[in-house]
Design a protein around this motif. Structure first.
Motif, PDB file in Angstrom:
ATOM      1  N   ASP A 153      -8.701  -2.535   5.896  1.00  0.00           N
ATOM      2  CA  ASP A 153      -8.259  -3.800   6.500  1.00  0.00           C
ATOM      3  C   ASP A 153      -8.164  -3.770   8.016  1.00  0.00           C
ATOM      4  OD1 ASP A 153      -7.785  -5.361   4.036  1.00  0.00           O
ATOM      5  OD2 ASP A 153      -6.302  -3.808   3.630  1.00  0.00           O
ATOM      6  N   ALA A 154      -8.115  -2.565   8.613  1.00  0.00           N
ATOM      7  CA  ALA A 154      -8.041  -2.508  10.077  1.00  0.00           C
ATOM      8  C   ALA A 154      -9.353  -2.959  10.713  1.00  0.00           C
ATOM      9  CB  ALA A 154      -7.690  -1.096  10.530  1.00  0.00           C
ATOM     10  N   GLY A 155     -10.450  -2.878   9.926  1.00  0.00           N
ATOM     11  CA  GLY A 155     -11.736  -3.375  10.421  1.00  0.00           C
ATOM     12  C   GLY A 155     -12.586  -2.343  11.122  1.00  0.00           C
ATOM     13  N   PHE A 156     -12.243  -1.049  10.973  1.00  0.00           N
ATOM     14  CA  PHE A 156     -13.019   0.005  11.633  1.00  0.00           C
ATOM     15  C   PHE A 156     -13.353   1.109  10.627  1.00  0.00           C
ATOM     16  CE2 PHE A 156     -10.306  -2.047  14.762  1.00  0.00           C
ATOM     17  CZ  PHE A 156     -11.243  -2.426  15.730  1.00  0.00           C
ATOM     18  N   GLY A 157     -14.098   0.735   9.588  1.00  0.00           N
ATOM     19  CA  GLY A 157     -14.388   1.677   8.521  1.00  0.00           C
ATOM     20  C   GLY A 157     -13.184   1.823   7.607  1.00  0.00           C
ATOM     21  N   GLN A 158     -13.184   2.891   6.819  1.00  0.00           N
ATOM     22  CA  GLN A 158     -12.028   3.122   5.952  1.00  0.00           C
ATOM     23  C   GLN A 158     -10.789   3.365   6.819  1.00  0.00           C
ATOM     24  OE1 GLN A 158     -13.765   1.931   3.082  1.00  0.00           O
ATOM     25  NE2 GLN A 158     -11.986   3.028   2.281  1.00  0.00           N
ATOM     26  N   ASP A 159      -9.652   2.851   6.387  1.00  0.00           N
ATOM     27  CA  ASP A 159      -8.426   3.030   7.171  1.00  0.00           C
ATOM     28  C   ASP A 159      -8.049   4.497   7.287  1.00  0.00           C
ATOM     29  OD1 ASP A 159      -8.245   0.314   7.579  1.00  0.00           O
ATOM     30  OD2 ASP A 159      -6.886  -0.033   5.893  1.00  0.00           O
ATOM     31  N   VAL A 160      -8.267   5.274   6.211  1.00  0.00           N
ATOM     32  CA  VAL A 160      -8.102   6.730   6.255  1.00  0.00           C
ATOM     33  C   VAL A 160      -9.476   7.332   6.001  1.00  0.00           C
ATOM     34  CG1 VAL A 160      -7.040   8.746   5.168  1.00  0.00           C
ATOM     35  CG2 VAL A 160      -5.704   6.649   5.469  1.00  0.00           C
ATOM     36  N   ASP A 161      -9.920   8.185   6.908  1.00  0.00           N
ATOM     37  CA  ASP A 161     -11.279   8.723   6.821  1.00  0.00           C
ATOM     38  C   ASP A 161     -11.384   9.948   5.928  1.00  0.00           C
ATOM     39  OD1 ASP A 161     -12.816   7.019   8.819  1.00  0.00           O
ATOM     40  OD2 ASP A 161     -11.135   7.697  10.062  1.00  0.00           O
ATOM     41  N   LEU A 162     -10.328  10.748   5.855  1.00  0.00           N
ATOM     42  CA  LEU A 162     -10.412  12.009   5.128  1.00  0.00           C
ATOM     43  C   LEU A 162      -9.030  12.433   4.651  1.00  0.00           C
ATOM     44  CD1 LEU A 162     -12.514  14.359   4.499  1.00  0.00           C
ATOM     45  CD2 LEU A 162     -11.524  15.525   6.463  1.00  0.00           C
ATOM     46  N   VAL A 163      -8.978  12.981   3.445  1.00  0.00           N
ATOM     47  CA  VAL A 163      -7.736  13.535   2.898  1.00  0.00           C
ATOM     48  C   VAL A 163      -7.927  15.014   2.619  1.00  0.00           C
ATOM     49  CG1 VAL A 163      -6.152  13.529   0.934  1.00  0.00           C
ATOM     50  CG2 VAL A 163      -6.937  11.362   1.901  1.00  0.00           C
ATOM     51  N   LEU A 164      -6.988  15.805   3.088  1.00  0.00           N
ATOM     52  CA  LEU A 164      -6.939  17.228   2.796  1.00  0.00           C
ATOM     53  C   LEU A 164      -5.726  17.516   1.922  1.00  0.00           C
ATOM     54  CD1 LEU A 164      -7.556  18.594   6.410  1.00  0.00           C
ATOM     55  CD2 LEU A 164      -9.248  18.543   4.572  1.00  0.00           C
ATOM     56  N   THR A 165      -5.890  18.345   0.910  1.00  0.00           N
ATOM     57  CA  THR A 165      -4.734  18.763   0.119  1.00  0.00           C
ATOM     58  C   THR A 165      -3.971  19.851   0.878  1.00  0.00           C
ATOM     59  OG1 THR A 165      -5.975  20.485  -1.024  1.00  0.00           O
ATOM     60  CG2 THR A 165      -5.961  18.291  -2.038  1.00  0.00           C
ATOM     61  N   LYS A 190       0.838  -1.193   0.000  1.00  0.00           N
ATOM     62  CA  LYS A 190       0.000   0.000   0.000  1.00  0.00           C
ATOM     63  C   LYS A 190       0.876   1.248   0.000  1.00  0.00           C
ATOM     64  CE  LYS A 190      -3.832  -2.022   2.690  1.00  0.00           C
ATOM     65  NZ  LYS A 190      -4.557  -1.941   3.975  1.00  0.00           N
ATOM     66  N   SER A 191       0.244   2.380  -0.235  1.00  0.00           N
ATOM     67  CA  SER A 191       0.963   3.647  -0.144  1.00  0.00           C
ATOM     68  C   SER A 191       1.229   3.976   1.326  1.00  0.00           C
ATOM     69  CB  SER A 191       0.130   4.763  -0.763  1.00  0.00           C
ATOM     70  OG  SER A 191      -1.002   5.044   0.056  1.00  0.00           O
ATOM     71  N   PRO A 192       2.194   4.855   1.601  1.00  0.00           N
ATOM     72  CA  PRO A 192       2.418   5.275   2.995  1.00  0.00           C
ATOM     73  C   PRO A 192       1.156   5.807   3.661  1.00  0.00           C
ATOM     74  CG  PRO A 192       4.259   5.970   1.639  1.00  0.00           C
ATOM     75  CD  PRO A 192       3.221   5.411   0.692  1.00  0.00           C
ATOM     76  N   GLN A 193       0.328   6.558   2.898  1.00  0.00           N
ATOM     77  CA  GLN A 193      -0.913   7.070   3.474  1.00  0.00           C
ATOM     78  C   GLN A 193      -1.776   5.942   4.012  1.00  0.00           C
ATOM     79  OE1 GLN A 193      -3.816  10.090   1.775  1.00  0.00           O
ATOM     80  NE2 GLN A 193      -4.892   8.229   1.148  1.00  0.00           N
ATOM     81  N   PHE A 214     -10.689   9.233  13.995  1.00  0.00           N
ATOM     82  CA  PHE A 214     -10.939   9.843  12.699  1.00  0.00           C
ATOM     83  C   PHE A 214      -9.563  10.129  12.106  1.00  0.00           C
ATOM     84  CE2 PHE A 214     -12.157  13.276   9.747  1.00  0.00           C
ATOM     85  CZ  PHE A 214     -13.284  12.727   9.160  1.00  0.00           C
ATOM     86  N   ALA A 215      -9.153   9.278  11.158  1.00  0.00           N
ATOM     87  CA  ALA A 215      -7.800   9.336  10.598  1.00  0.00           C
ATOM     88  C   ALA A 215      -7.764  10.277   9.399  1.00  0.00           C
ATOM     89  CB  ALA A 215      -7.336   7.939  10.194  1.00  0.00           C
ATOM     90  N   VAL A 216      -6.853  11.239   9.447  1.00  0.00           N
ATOM     91  CA  VAL A 216      -6.782  12.292   8.437  1.00  0.00           C
ATOM     92  C   VAL A 216      -5.387  12.324   7.820  1.00  0.00           C
ATOM     93  CG1 VAL A 216      -7.105  14.763   8.013  1.00  0.00           C
ATOM     94  CG2 VAL A 216      -8.400  13.626   9.836  1.00  0.00           C
ATOM     95  N   SER A 217      -5.324  12.610   6.525  1.00  0.00           N
ATOM     96  CA  SER A 217      -4.054  12.777   5.830  1.00  0.00           C
ATOM     97  C   SER A 217      -3.992  14.171   5.223  1.00  0.00           C
ATOM     98  CB  SER A 217      -3.903  11.758   4.692  1.00  0.00           C
ATOM     99  OG  SER A 217      -4.072  10.447   5.146  1.00  0.00           O
ATOM    100  N   ILE A 218      -2.834  14.807   5.325  1.00  0.00           N
ATOM    101  CA  ILE A 218      -2.590  16.052   4.599  1.00  0.00           C
ATOM    102  C   ILE A 218      -1.621  15.704   3.483  1.00  0.00           C
ATOM    103  CG2 ILE A 218      -1.769  18.436   4.723  1.00  0.00           C
ATOM    104  CD1 ILE A 218      -2.394  18.354   7.720  1.00  0.00           C
ATOM    105  N   MET A 219      -2.097  15.820   2.243  1.00  0.00           N
ATOM    106  CA  MET A 219      -1.383  15.296   1.086  1.00  0.00           C
ATOM    107  C   MET A 219      -1.235  16.361  -0.010  1.00  0.00           C
ATOM    108  SD  MET A 219      -0.615  12.012   1.439  1.00  0.00           S
ATOM    109  CE  MET A 219      -0.523  11.518   3.184  1.00  0.00           C
ATOM    110  N   PRO A 220      -0.199  16.244  -0.828  1.00  0.00           N
ATOM    111  CA  PRO A 220      -0.013  17.176  -1.950  1.00  0.00           C
ATOM    112  C   PRO A 220      -0.743  16.713  -3.201  1.00  0.00           C
ATOM    113  CG  PRO A 220       1.849  15.695  -1.835  1.00  0.00           C
ATOM    114  CD  PRO A 220       0.924  15.287  -0.709  1.00  0.00           C
ATOM    115  N   CYS A 221      -1.833  15.965  -3.020  1.00  0.00           N
ATOM    116  CA  CYS A 221      -2.363  15.112  -4.081  1.00  0.00           C
ATOM    117  C   CYS A 221      -3.884  15.109  -4.078  1.00  0.00           C
ATOM    118  CB  CYS A 221      -1.818  13.700  -3.844  1.00  0.00           C
ATOM    119  SG  CYS A 221      -2.385  12.449  -4.993  1.00  0.00           S
TER     120      CYS A 221
END
Length: 575
Positions: free
Chosen positions: A369-381, A322-325, A348-355
């Motif tokens: 795969d962690a079993g608790f909804g999406q592994d990352v809940d939200l992405v912000l650019t 998988k990607s690091p995110q 609530f897992a959040v990523s700050i990404m240039p993408c």
């Protein structure tokens, strides 16, 4: 050399130079909207018009070359009046709701209109109606489009995807998705290069700032945020900080001011990615007959979307890592939750990404795969986090330096350079060398994969074994590389692909500087951070070592495969 006069200045430039470039070299700025050097030089907007002495008709500066002895006026009364009329006509076909536009304050059309003193539009407003799925990560607002054709040209000439097309004529001219398809069905990679090259707000990412503020205000949610390597090079650009002021410590401080509960560095899982992907490469390399070659990196979702839609028979070549995110999301809701003693259901897992493509990736159903909804809940650019900083009235230049939260805040230079083209390859080879020989190479040994060349290749020898590698950034370069592989013109063992030219540093979610490419200067910052880092090898990161000792056991273990790897064949694209 050609000698001419521009606004009473004597100018000497090489033959073949455009009037626009000649003026810039003389320190004279000619306003323009549609122009992109070597990509879009069609004079469509008619804003760069100038007056040539002895000629009644005004000419465009972007695609007319200088002539010996010519005299040019860039701001004569005739030029000003015509330029103003042209911009007023553009504005009549443009939704001028600047107060609700993400590009307000950073819009070329807005600046030019202000500079021309336009305070009202004398023409009937005929802005096109907008029809778009607002849930898609890439948003196009037809009412703001000025038909400059930049999105078409960048997608065709640089990314070679042909997503956009122009149709109609006269005031009915419009830009839309090729063959009148829905954007979900157009094989768009979501690289976002059309966004960063749009001079107005006609293209943008889906805005998730509201969802983020709601999560921060929810007492039942524990917000855990990760910051991608390339973000540290650019986050200050959108809020007016100089590079020297826009430190990572100040970004961490800003995030704490906003109310994030835990703040971590994605370089932790960039190092984890290297351990998994590097080990996978060695396992494949030592069992060559069982696999298709070359092995492709898999951390760029724009590239993953590209290969799935354009070359589906080569999906098997992708690393399963998988990607690091996404690794961070899976680890956050399992190992990190356990270490912090908090319930994964509340995270609530959040990523700050240039993408922009990361917004798609976090919503892929298989990445849970962690079993608790999406592994990352939200992405912000990067742009969205800048908007949040401004919305919270945070004075970034007054912020004090703060560190990432303990335990997973340790990073290596290898993880940091993930944000530059060639960085993933270089980091992987550093650790692959160690995994094979049990000793570290000189960290500068693999620098031949650096640089902005769209397609780079090198051969490295490890213990007498030659490893043939290639690096490509930008999907037009990627297509050329893949076609060469398919035609048996080249043979590689390991290939790194980044969808955006220059890698994540030039990502589609980064701050926009019209007509200026920032990937190179941002990438240099990342390599500078690597050069001065205390740790420069992923396998030496103590947080990574502890993660394997306490949780994952070893690279490619059963638990690692479950949490850190994915079957890209199962990803659905048209969502």
């Amino acid at each position: 050399m050609v000698k001419l006069i521009i606004d009473s200045k004597n100018v000497t430039v090489p033959e073949g130079t455009t009037i626009l470039d000649a003026a810039e070299k003389a320190g004279i700025h000619i306003p323009h909207l549609c122009y992109l050097k070597d990509i879009n030089e069609i004079g469509a907007c008619r804003v760069c018009i100038v007056e040539k002495k002895g000629m009644d008709k005004l000419i465009t500066a972007c695609n007319n070359e200088v002539e010996q002895g010519m005299e040019i006026f860039t701001n004569s009364p005739k030029v000003r009046a015509t330029r103003k009329a042209n911009v007023e006509l553009i504005l009549s076909d443009h939704d001028c709701m600047c107060a609700t536009c993400v590009r307000s304050g950073n819009c070329s059309l807005q600046k030019i209109a202000n500079d021309l003193g336009i305070v009202e539009i004398p023409y009937k407003m005929i802005a096109e109606k907008n029809r778009w799925d607002k849930n898609f990560p890439l948003i196009r607002d037809a009412s703001k489009c000025i038909k400059c054709m930049r999105c078409i040209q960048i997608c065709d000439k640089v990314q070679d995807l042909q997503v956009w097309n122009v149709s109609g004529s006269g005031y009915r001219t419009t830009v839309g998705v090729m063959q009148n398809l829905k954007i979900q069905d157009a094989n768009c990679s979501l690289c976002g290069q059309c966004i960063t090259h749009c001079p107005v707000g006609a293209l943008r990412e889906r805005d998730d700032v509201g969802r983020m503020f709601d999560a921060l205000a929810d007492p039942d949610k524990i917000t855990i945020v990760q910051v991608a390597p390339a973000v540290r090079t650019s986050w200050g650009e959108g809020i007016g900080l100089y590079k020297e002021e826009a430190t990572l410590g100040r970004l961490v401080s800003a995030l704490r001011c906003m109310g994030f509960d835990y703040i971590y560095d994605t370089t932790y899982t960039a190092d984890l990615t290297i351990m998994e992907e590097g080990s996978e490469f060695l396992e494949r390399f030592q069992n060559r007959d069982k696999y298709k070659w070359p092995m492709f990196t898999s951390c760029c979702p724009g590239w993953v979307r590209f290969v799935k839609s354009q070359y589906p028979d080569m999906v098997e070549n992708l690393s399963s890592a998988k990607s690091p995110q996404q690794m961070f999301g899976a680890i956050t809701k399992t190992y990190i939750a356990d270490k912090l003693g908090i319930s994964p259901e509340k995270i609530f897992a959040v990523s700050i990404m240039p993408c922009v493509a990361k917004k798609y990736e976090c919503d892929v159903e298989n990445l849970s795969d962690a079993g608790f909804g999406q592994d990352v809940d939200l992405v912000l650019t990067t742009r969205e986090i800048d908007r949040m900083i401004r919305a919270d009235h945070i004075k970034a230049d007054d912020l004090k330096e703060e560190e990432f939260d303990d335990m997973f805040g340790v990073s290596t230079g290898a993880g940091v350079i993930f944000g530059a083209t060639g960085g993933v390859m270089e980091a992987a080879l550093r650790s692959a060398y160690f995994l094979l020989t049990k000793k570290n190479p000189d960290p500068e040994s693999f620098r031949r994969v650096r640089g902005l060349d769209g397609w780079k290749e090198a051969v490295f020898e490890i213990e007498g074994t030659a490893i043939h590698v290639a690096v490509a950034s930008g999907l037009g370069n990627t297509r050329k590389l893949i076609e060469a592989i398919r035609n048996d013109e080249v043979k590689y063992d390991f290939v790194e692909i980044m969808a955006c030219p220059g890698g994540c540093a030039g990502g589609g979610g980064q701050p926009i500087h019209d007509n200026v490419e920032m990937a190179e200067s941002r990438g240099k910052i990342l390599y500078g951070l690597d050069r001065t880092a205390n740790l420069r090898f992923s396998h030496e990161n103590p947080s990574i070592q502890k993660t394997y000792e306490e949780f994952l056991e070893k690279p490619l273990s059963e638990k690692s495969h479950h949490l850190l790897h994915t079957n890209v064949n199962d990803w659905i694209l048209n969502k």
